[in-house]
Design a protein around this motif. Structure first.
Motif, PDB file in Angstrom:
ATOM      1  N   GLU A 256       0.786  -1.330  -0.034  1.00  0.00           N
ATOM      2  CA  GLU A 256       0.009  -0.071  -0.082  1.00  0.00           C
ATOM      3  C   GLU A 256       0.713   1.331   0.012  1.00  0.00           C
ATOM      4  O   GLU A 256       0.343   2.403  -0.053  1.00  0.00           O
ATOM      5  CB  GLU A 256      -0.947   0.174   1.281  1.00  0.00           C
ATOM      6  CG  GLU A 256      -1.949  -1.030   1.485  1.00  0.00           C
ATOM      7  CD  GLU A 256      -2.575  -1.639   0.061  1.00  0.00           C
ATOM      8  OE1 GLU A 256      -3.203  -0.608  -0.500  1.00  0.00           O
ATOM      9  OE2 GLU A 256      -2.555  -2.639  -0.505  1.00  0.00           O
ATOM     10  N   SER A 258       3.182   4.519  -0.596  1.00  0.00           N
ATOM     11  CA  SER A 258       3.272   5.503  -1.900  1.00  0.00           C
ATOM     12  C   SER A 258       4.402   6.458  -1.585  1.00  0.00           C
ATOM     13  O   SER A 258       4.383   7.274  -1.126  1.00  0.00           O
ATOM     14  CB  SER A 258       1.986   6.766  -1.775  1.00  0.00           C
ATOM     15  OG  SER A 258       0.795   5.874  -2.078  1.00  0.00           O
ATOM     16  N   SER A 260       8.282   8.224  -2.051  1.00  0.00           N
ATOM     17  CA  SER A 260       8.555   9.341  -2.793  1.00  0.00           C
ATOM     18  C   SER A 260       9.554   8.814  -3.986  1.00  0.00           C
ATOM     19  O   SER A 260      10.332   7.854  -3.660  1.00  0.00           O
ATOM     20  CB  SER A 260       9.346  10.372  -1.828  1.00  0.00           C
ATOM     21  OG  SER A 260      10.205  11.204  -2.646  1.00  0.00           O
ATOM     22  N   HIS A 298       3.509   2.397  -9.587  1.00  0.00           N
ATOM     23  CA  HIS A 298       3.968   2.102  -8.521  1.00  0.00           C
ATOM     24  C   HIS A 298       5.359   1.442  -8.363  1.00  0.00           C
ATOM     25  O   HIS A 298       5.994   1.284  -9.394  1.00  0.00           O
ATOM     26  CB  HIS A 298       2.927   1.146  -7.880  1.00  0.00           C
ATOM     27  CG  HIS A 298       2.925  -0.106  -8.789  1.00  0.00           C
ATOM     28  ND1 HIS A 298       3.808  -1.128  -8.513  1.00  0.00           N
ATOM     29  CD2 HIS A 298       2.074  -0.456  -9.624  1.00  0.00           C
ATOM     30  CE1 HIS A 298       3.159  -2.124  -9.427  1.00  0.00           C
ATOM     31  NE2 HIS A 298       2.375  -1.779 -10.011  1.00  0.00           N
ATOM     32  N   ARG A 331      -0.974   8.454  -9.956  1.00  0.00           N
ATOM     33  CA  ARG A 331       0.300   8.189  -9.867  1.00  0.00           C
ATOM     34  C   ARG A 331       0.622   7.645  -8.192  1.00  0.00           C
ATOM     35  O   ARG A 331       0.396   8.343  -7.538  1.00  0.00           O
ATOM     36  CB  ARG A 331       1.395   9.341 -10.070  1.00  0.00           C
ATOM     37  CG  ARG A 331       1.598   9.306 -11.624  1.00  0.00           C
ATOM     38  CD  ARG A 331       2.182  10.843 -11.819  1.00  0.00           C
ATOM     39  NE  ARG A 331       3.558  11.174 -11.162  1.00  0.00           N
ATOM     40  CZ  ARG A 331       4.594  10.755 -11.467  1.00  0.00           C
ATOM     41  NH1 ARG A 331       4.956  10.243 -12.831  1.00  0.00           N
ATOM     42  NH2 ARG A 331       5.737  11.279 -11.270  1.00  0.00           N
ATOM     43  N   ALA A 332       1.417   6.550  -7.983  1.00  0.00           N
ATOM     44  CA  ALA A 332       1.652   6.384  -6.680  1.00  0.00           C
ATOM     45  C   ALA A 332       3.006   6.687  -6.153  1.00  0.00           C
ATOM     46  O   ALA A 332       3.010   7.284  -5.043  1.00  0.00           O
ATOM     47  CB  ALA A 332       1.793   4.724  -6.656  1.00  0.00           C
ATOM     48  N   ALA A 333       3.937   6.779  -6.814  1.00  0.00           N
ATOM     49  CA  ALA A 333       5.381   7.583  -6.603  1.00  0.00           C
ATOM     50  C   ALA A 333       5.428   8.914  -7.094  1.00  0.00           C
ATOM     51  O   ALA A 333       5.274   9.131  -8.363  1.00  0.00           O
ATOM     52  CB  ALA A 333       6.290   6.603  -7.162  1.00  0.00           C
ATOM     53  N   ARG A 334       5.643   9.880  -6.080  1.00  0.00           N
ATOM     54  CA  ARG A 334       5.654  11.041  -6.488  1.00  0.00           C
ATOM     55  C   ARG A 334       6.895  11.848  -6.018  1.00  0.00           C
ATOM     56  O   ARG A 334       7.672  11.202  -5.051  1.00  0.00           O
ATOM     57  CB  ARG A 334       4.241  11.906  -5.988  1.00  0.00           C
ATOM     58  CG  ARG A 334       3.120  11.316  -6.746  1.00  0.00           C
ATOM     59  CD  ARG A 334       2.077  11.883  -6.099  1.00  0.00           C
ATOM     60  NE  ARG A 334       0.623  11.293  -6.765  1.00  0.00           N
ATOM     61  CZ  ARG A 334      -0.293  12.238  -7.465  1.00  0.00           C
ATOM     62  NH1 ARG A 334       0.248  13.382  -7.702  1.00  0.00           N
ATOM     63  NH2 ARG A 334      -1.257  11.670  -8.013  1.00  0.00           N
ATOM     64  N   GLU A 343       5.157  17.845  -2.440  1.00  0.00           N
ATOM     65  CA  GLU A 343       5.210  17.507  -3.916  1.00  0.00           C
ATOM     66  C   GLU A 343       5.966  18.333  -4.610  1.00  0.00           C
ATOM     67  O   GLU A 343       5.631  19.645  -4.947  1.00  0.00           O
ATOM     68  CB  GLU A 343       3.887  16.927  -4.425  1.00  0.00           C
ATOM     69  CG  GLU A 343       4.230  16.264  -5.783  1.00  0.00           C
ATOM     70  CD  GLU A 343       2.913  15.423  -6.438  1.00  0.00           C
ATOM     71  OE1 GLU A 343       3.040  15.029  -7.556  1.00  0.00           O
ATOM     72  OE2 GLU A 343       1.808  15.664  -5.640  1.00  0.00           O
TER      73      GLU A 343
END
Length: 412
Positions: A256, A258, A260, A298, A331-334, A343
């Motif tokens: 689950e 998310s 960076s 992800h 988008r999961a990875a930011r 962000e």
């Protein structure tokens, strides 16, 4: 050997013992099960499960099937038993001994006097009786769909030297000619079909833009054939390459998170052989993800592979117009700033926040600026590759935004 000290609860943030077999540890040429865990003779007590096990736990349709076989309710408590039954033939070169035993017992229950002949391409595409019977006998296990994480129905299939198709793991290595992931749409809507149909074209675009790709994806009658790059067939033998996700390298437990992009990039840079080259490749992929709205980024959709002593990002995979997915995938990875946690969206700010030497930063900046200049070709490349016209039209403002941001790198 992995020993859970509190196995029943299924909480991955509980103590675990991890050790390599002593005889193995003292061999001359040994490979680690994870690049985070170099081979050593020491027993290690970990505060939580090692992250690499989550690369091995079945997801998607394979998970649902195995839950039924094991009569387990879904949830975190099912993860470890699912790995112990399902990780007999996953992507990469790691196997779980208990899962291999489970698979052999499963096959023994379905033994038949009729020899298993290969399937034709028509059997695979048409989902004919022979295909359904084979998948029933192997109950999706021999097809290896349990070893491919994700929501879309996927099968690991192998062709022999006569061009016939077999469930991966059901064909002896000396008979193997090529290995494929065979993928079908995630759902039954026109949008699901559209995403799958455009994935091959998206990969052609990525290749034309200079990203690292492998083989030619082929879409035929609602079925996508993807050449595997974790296997190399050479001199009648199959070489299985180490493959490990960015999530595993970053120590992320569970499914689950998310994370960076800064965390993932730092974890990748800690293991790859050429930090600058792989950083540029990672950033270019994210630029294309943003420009072409592949929102499913992800941390398990990025991985490294080890070929000999060289560790690098794998060829690109799971690159498609996922903004169309009916489930609404974000988008999961930011790019969350390492200090402020806010962000970041602009590439100049992202580059400035990277914890790298200025000499390397300047080199990367020049590479991204040049890539931005190439993005003016992107619409033409998409049309040439066969991306649907309405997708190309939708992407124009997103492409323009990336070109504008990357152009600003030339002003610094």
């Amino acid at each position: 050997m992995l020993t859970l000290l509190e196995p029943a609860g299924g909480n991955p943030r509980t103590a675990t013992l991890f050790e390599y077999d002593l005889d193995y540890a003292f061999e001359k040429k040994v490979e680690p099960v994870s690049l985070r865990f170099p081979v050593t003779a020491d027993m290690q007590k970990l505060a939580q499960w090692p992250a690499f096990v989550f690369d091995l736990i079945p997801q998607g349709s394979g998970r649902a099937y195995l839950l039924g076989q094991l009569q387990l309710a879904d949830g975190p408590a099912a993860d470890f038993p699912l790995m112990c039954a399902g990780a007999f033939n996953p992507i990469g070169c790691v196997r779980v001994a208990e899962a291999v035993q489970y698979y052999e017992q499963h096959l023994a229950r379905h033994e038949t006097d009729t020899p298993m002949h290969g399937l034709s391409l028509e059997d695979i595409i048409g989902r004919g009786e022979a295909f359904h019977e084979r998948m029933l006998v192997h109950s999706m296990l021999a097809a290896g769909s349990l070893g491919v994480q994700g929501a879309a129905p996927k099968y690991l299939l192998t062709t022999d030297h006569e061009g016939m198709w077999h469930a991966d793991g059901a064909l002896a290595d000396e008979r193997a000619a090529a290995h494929f992931i065979v993928k079908r749409a995630r759902g039954k809507t026109p949008s699901d079909d559209k995403v799958l149909r455009n994935e091959a074209a998206y990969m052609r675009v990525a290749s034309a833009m200079g990203l690292r790709t492998a083989g030619e994806l082929r879409y035929q009658e609602d079925t996508l054939f993807i050449p595997r790059f974790d296997r190399i067939v050479r001199d009648g033998k199959v070489l299985r390459l180490h493959q490990e996700s960015a999530a595993s390298l970053a120590g992320i437990v569970g499914f689950e998170a998310s994370p960076s992009q800064f965390e993932l990039l730092q974890a990748l840079r800690a293991v790859v052989s050429d930090k600058t080259t792989e950083t540029v490749e990672f950033l270019k992929r994210d630029i294309l993800n943003l420009a072409m709205r592949n929102t499913d980024n992800h941390a398990r959709n990025t991985a490294v592979q080890k070929i000999g002593a060289n560790v690098r990002l794998t060829p690109l995979f799971d690159f498609a117009p996922m903004y169309l997915d009916p489930a609404g995938i974000a988008r999961a990875a930011r790019w969350y700033h390492p200090v402020s946690k806010k962000e970041l969206h602009a590439w100049p700010a992202i580059l400035a926040a990277m914890d790298i030497a200025d000499v390397e930063r300047n080199h990367i900046q020049v590479e991204l600026y040049r890539f931005g200049q190439r993005l003016v070709e992107l619409e033409r490349r998409m049309l040439q590759a066969g991306v649907d016209d309405d997708i190309v039209a939708f992407l124009r403002p997103h492409i323009a935004m990336q070109i504008e941001q990357l152009s600003a790198l030339g002003e610094h």
